[in-house]
Enzyme design. Sequence first.
Site, mmCIF file in Angstrom:
data_model
loop_
_atom_site.group_PDB
_atom_site.id
_atom_site.type_symbol
_atom_site.label_atom_id
_atom_site.label_comp_id
_atom_site.label_asym_id
_atom_site.label_seq_id
_atom_site.Cartn_x
_atom_site.Cartn_y
_atom_site.Cartn_z
ATOM 1 N N SER A 138 0.827 -1.209 0.000
ATOM 2 C CA SER A 138 0.000 0.000 0.000
ATOM 3 C C SER A 138 0.862 1.260 0.000
ATOM 4 O O SER A 138 0.356 2.355 -0.210
ATOM 5 C CB SER A 138 -0.937 -0.001 1.209
ATOM 6 O OG SER A 138 -0.193 -0.075 2.414
ATOM 7 N N CYS A 139 2.154 1.106 0.228
ATOM 8 C CA CYS A 139 3.090 2.244 0.212
ATOM 9 C C CYS A 139 3.247 2.789 -1.206
ATOM 10 O O CYS A 139 2.867 2.144 -2.179
ATOM 11 C CB CYS A 139 4.456 1.804 0.727
ATOM 12 S SG CYS A 139 4.471 1.269 2.447
ATOM 13 N N VAL A 140 3.844 3.973 -1.298
ATOM 14 C CA VAL A 140 4.074 4.620 -2.586
ATOM 15 C C VAL A 140 5.529 5.070 -2.676
ATOM 16 O O VAL A 140 6.120 5.480 -1.677
ATOM 17 C CB VAL A 140 3.127 5.826 -2.780
ATOM 18 C CG1 VAL A 140 3.530 6.692 -3.959
ATOM 19 C CG2 VAL A 140 1.689 5.341 -2.955
ATOM 20 N N TYR A 145 7.234 5.936 0.965
ATOM 21 C CA TYR A 145 6.455 6.376 2.120
ATOM 22 C C TYR A 145 5.288 5.435 2.401
ATOM 23 O O TYR A 145 4.789 4.749 1.529
ATOM 24 C CB TYR A 145 6.004 7.831 2.000
ATOM 25 C CG TYR A 145 5.017 8.151 0.907
ATOM 26 C CD1 TYR A 145 3.658 7.983 1.094
ATOM 27 C CD2 TYR A 145 5.450 8.686 -0.310
ATOM 28 C CE1 TYR A 145 2.747 8.319 0.100
ATOM 29 C CE2 TYR A 145 4.550 9.025 -1.294
ATOM 30 C CZ TYR A 145 3.195 8.832 -1.085
ATOM 31 O OH TYR A 145 2.301 9.159 -2.067
ATOM 32 N N GLY A 153 0.689 2.038 -4.014
ATOM 33 C CA GLY A 153 -0.685 2.261 -3.570
ATOM 34 C C GLY A 153 -1.604 1.077 -3.807
ATOM 35 O O GLY A 153 -2.803 1.247 -4.009
#
Length: 169
Positions: free
Chosen positions: A32-34, A51, A97
């Site tokens: 889910s991080c970018v 992040y 994401g």
Amino acid sequence: MRKPPHVIEIFLNPGEFYFGDRDVRIRTILGSCVSITLWHPKLLIGGMCHYMLPSRQGRETRLADGKYADEALGLLFEEIRRSGTALEDYEVKLFGGGNMFQRQVDAGQSHIGIKNAEAGRHLLKHHGLRAASEDLGGAGHRTVLFDIWSGHVWVRQFAPKGVEYCNGS
């Protein structure tokens, strides 16, 4: 552009960032991080952040933390300032994401990955930047590989049921 003879491999964990030169390959794994990549095509320098969350949501601290979208991008911007280059000379790309929970995928529900992607897009727009390429959302995790010597970013997304696709941008 040819691969340099001696490549420095950097692996980013969540909350980390790196800024370097043409001898560097940066890789990471995103759920889910970018990650945002910034690349200077003339000088062959650039960086990437990884992040975890859109923002701190009111938690105060004096030190910037790469776990949060705005602070991670700010850390990269500081490296650009230190290099004596202009932000507008960089090519920007945005990745990640993904939705890591099959039930949410099946139900079409909102999730932290969507919020992280929206935060990245918003921050780029706020700073007058436009992504040259992006690969956001979907289900599952991604591996990301950024070759600073060429500016190429290779992404492979793994959906819950196997490999979905692989693309280079």
